[in-house]
Enzyme design. Structure first.
Site, PDB file in Angstrom:
ATOM      1  N   GLU A 254       0.875  -1.166   0.000  1.00  0.00           N
ATOM      2  CA  GLU A 254       0.000   0.000   0.000  1.00  0.00           C
ATOM      3  C   GLU A 254       0.912   1.216   0.000  1.00  0.00           C
ATOM      4  O   GLU A 254       1.488   1.585   1.026  1.00  0.00           O
ATOM      5  CB  GLU A 254      -0.899   0.005   1.234  1.00  0.00           C
ATOM      6  CG  GLU A 254      -1.856   1.182   1.296  1.00  0.00           C
ATOM      7  CD  GLU A 254      -2.040   1.693   2.706  1.00  0.00           C
ATOM      8  OE1 GLU A 254      -1.801   2.905   2.930  1.00  0.00           O
ATOM      9  OE2 GLU A 254      -2.401   0.897   3.583  1.00  0.00           O
ATOM     10  N   CYS A 293      -1.475   8.524   3.809  1.00  0.00           N
ATOM     11  CA  CYS A 293      -1.303   7.921   2.486  1.00  0.00           C
ATOM     12  C   CYS A 293      -2.522   8.179   1.611  1.00  0.00           C
ATOM     13  O   CYS A 293      -2.436   8.120   0.382  1.00  0.00           O
ATOM     14  CB  CYS A 293      -1.041   6.430   2.616  1.00  0.00           C
ATOM     15  SG  CYS A 293      -2.315   5.535   3.523  1.00  0.00           S
TER      16      CYS A 293
END
Length: 682
Positions: A254, A293
């Site tokens: 990720e 993120c």
């Protein structure tokens, strides 16, 4: 002071000076972290031999209750965790997302036990008949992998980053080795200490590395699973490890991505959607000081509204109070450390080669109740790029802080094209009041984003925001975002399990799966199944009922009682051109009559209530004069936990209900019904 790691069932200190850790707000020295001298091969072997063997013996129900107990235990230590979280530069709101959001993941995955069998493994999906004689069939089975889940996490969420991942692997029956980002590992360590001290986890289920991973990735095998959260560059380096490639080790990444939010052309100043857009961008830029993120990095607006948006965003950002997170007035704290600040400013300098700074200051920032030079404080920085189709930096460079770039577009097609220049993201948001615009954006841009938020007035108050991954939805994205998926409810559990296709006779698959399979040999009922308590029932225990004959009178009566006067259920219908030759029985009449055949009436028994129907199919029309009976079989049992000490001890029993035509032994209907059944022991 060296921050200890928890490995091999005890707390251990690495050798050497380690990496120094500092208070993000005051700059004070906290300690150092080192894993030097730890034998990573032994760490992995301990997880496989101790943790894995213990967890894989537990049922899904037991694992779910274990997660619930962990969550409840951690809730008792929130003040301490919040106190440590402030040292990372997080405000109370930031810490809530990290700490209580992480604990929420434990609760969410614990609740999934209700959708899973009371077994250590998972018979997945439906059975597949592979032979005409019904003696050969197939089924899929999911087994916990025999390795460890290795989680290499980013620095922005020291608690959530760990808990959102271990919730999934624990539910699957696999142990975890957690390597948090070193800069905030002391907060992760505090959570692990509480989990270890609780005694809830079996030995070897959880290990913690505070410091480098060392040669850990050189020791993995095909039964292990690696997840990584961080930069795409670091992720590629790790993923390219020869051992990982040679052994085909599962690696999920990720990666930080250049997520985009789009203000649609239909949204005008004064509309609720306009205000939602401004509020959302401000929140995404300032929450966790932009260290997310999923944060908004690219802000796309119609070219004729970009000046208005710039003005409103600047006003909103100017109202953000920056400083000591312990001060109640502060809405944005600091970055995680001065190293992170230096990196952000470096990336901003690269972005400014083709963009301009329209809000904020690169050198100074006003702070409340803090020293701007001592801490890792930074101003929100709003950039503007007027040629997003002709410059590459804004689509390739991410400043991991409170930094976003405004850019114009001419039409929706161009906006979609611009979002795709980021080469894949974790999330995108479209703010629009137009259903057609929302549909077009999702269908045309969806392949480049792991998640899309459609934000409008209707969901404005309840939506969780652009940057909030949710346990029941996948978190990940294609391309630059890493190509992986985390969480996602039941989907996430699959990631830590091996799918095996089984083939064999119905009797053999029933024995292996511990779930009754169609056409398997039943255990003839000696007493009525409803007279047995939960513990007394065996998988395959089977009742063959007496028969009942369908009549027009029954069909008419059911039509009048239910109000269902569909033409096929009426006697005087002209059936030419229909699928039927004469009056046909209601499907629900068949089910109701079946219940009359298999339900034990009049006397009180251990069955507490009917819990529902999982599957129901009507496979053949039933006309007046046809007779049928029911084959009623105990298919599966799931124990339930007591919500209150005074609750009746009970479990859920799933029954396979096969409605069978007497004349040719064909199925006319099939269902799985659920009953709540009392246990012997209270």
């Amino acid at each position: 002071m060296i921050i200890e790691s928890y490995v091999l069932g005890r707390w251990m200190t690495g050798k050497g000076e380690g990496q120094p850790l500092y208070h993000a707000v005051t700059g004070e020295y906290i300690g150092s972290a080192s894993t030097e001298g730890l034998n990573m091969g032994e760490v992995l072997d301990f997880a496989r031999q101790k943790g894995n063997k213990a967890l894989r013996k537990m049922t899904f129900q037991q694992r779910g209750l274990m997660l619930k107990a962990l969550a409840l235990h951690l809730q008792q230590h929130l003040p301490e965790l919040y106190s440590l979280s402030y040292k990372t530069g997080a405000t109370k709101a930031d810490s809530w997302v990290d700490i209580e959001g992480g604990i929420g993941n434990l609760f969410s995955y614990a609740s999934l036990r209700r959708k899973l069998p009371d077994l250590p493994y998972w018979p997945e999906g439906e059975a597949h008949l592979l032979g005409k004689a019904k003696t050969f069939m197939g089924h899929h089975l999911l087994l916990p992998k025999e390795g460890a889940a290795i989680h290499i996490n980013a620095y922005n969420f020291p608690v959530w980053g760990m808990l959102e991942k271990i919730a999934v692997n624990f539910m699957a029956g696999v142990p975890a080795i957690v390597k948090p980002a070193t800069v905030g590992c002391y907060l992760t360590q505090a959570v692990v200490k509480h989990m270890v001290n609780s005694g809830i986890l079996p030995e070897g289920a959880l290990q913690l590395l505070c410091g480098s991973t060392g040669n850990l990735l050189n020791e993995v095998n095909a039964q292990d699973t690696i997840t990584f959260t961080g930069s795409a560059h670091t992720g590629l380096q790790l993923k390219s490890n020869p051992t990982i490639l040679q052994n085909n080790v599962s690696f999920t990444m990720e990666a930080d991505s250049l997520n985009a939010i789009v203000l649609a052309e239909d949204v005008e100043p004064g509309m609720p959607e306009w205000d939602l857009f401004i509020k959302e961008v401000r929140r995404e830029m300032t929450l966790k000081c932009g260290q997310r993120c999923t944060g908004v990095r690219r802000i796309l607006v119609p070219e004729n509204k970009i000046d208005l948006v710039q003005n409103d965003l600047s006003k909103a950002l100017s109202q953000t109070v920056i400083g000591n997170p312990l001060n109640e007035k502060v809405r944005m704290g600091s970055l995680a450390g001065k190293t992170q600040k230096a990196e952000v400013l470096k990336q901003v300098s690269l972005l400014l080669k083709t963009s301009e700074l329209v809000y904020g200051n690169l050198e100074t920032v006003e702070v409340v109740d803090a020293n701007a030079q001592a801490g890792a404080f930074i101003s929100p920085l709003l950039l503007r790029n007027n040629q997003p189709l002709h410059t590459s930096e804004v689509h390739n460079i991410e400043a991991f802080g409170p930094v976003s770039t405004l850019m114009p577009y001419r039409n929706l097609e161009e906006a979609i094209t611009i979002t795709k220049l980021g080469k894949g993201s974790l999330v995108s948001t479209i703010v629009t009041a137009s259903r057609n615009t929302a549909r077009e954006y999702v269908l045309e841009a969806g392949t480049y984003h792991g998640r899309i938020l459609i934000l409008n007035q209707q969901c404005g108050k309840e939506n969780t925001g652009h940057g909030s991954p949710l346990p029941m939805l996948v978190h990940g994205g294609p391309g630059r975002a890493g190509g992986g998926e985390e969480m996602g409810g039941l989907r996430g559990i699959h990631h830590y399990m091996q799918r095996v296709a089984l083939q064999g006779s119905p009797d053999m698959l029933t024995a292996v799966l511990q779930q009754y399979q169609p056409n398997a040999t039943g255990i003839p009922a000696t007493i009525h199944p409803f007279k047995k308590h939960f513990e007394e029932l065996e998988i395959g225990y089977q009742l063959i009922t007496k028969s009942i004959t369908m009549t027009s009178e029954l069909i008419d009566a059911f039509a009048n009682l239910s109000g269902d006067h569909f033409y096929a259920h009426l006697r005087n219908t002209d059936f030419e051109g229909t699928m039927f030759t004469q009056q046909v029985a209601h499907g629900y009449l068949l089910l109701s009559l079946s219940a009359g055949l298999f339900v034990d009436s009049y006397e009180k028994n251990p069955v507490l209530l009917n819990y529902g129907i999982d599957e129901l199919r009507f496979t053949k029309p039933v006309y007046p004069g046809m007779s049928f009976h029911v084959r009623f079989t105990c298919k599966e049992k799931i124990s339930q936990d007591k919500k209150e000490p005074t609750d009746i001890a009970r479990g859920i029993v799933k029954w396979l209900v096969e409605m069978i035509d007497d004349e040719n032994d064909e199925l006319i209907g099939i269902a799985t019904i659920l009953t709540m059944v009392k246990k012997l022991e209270q």
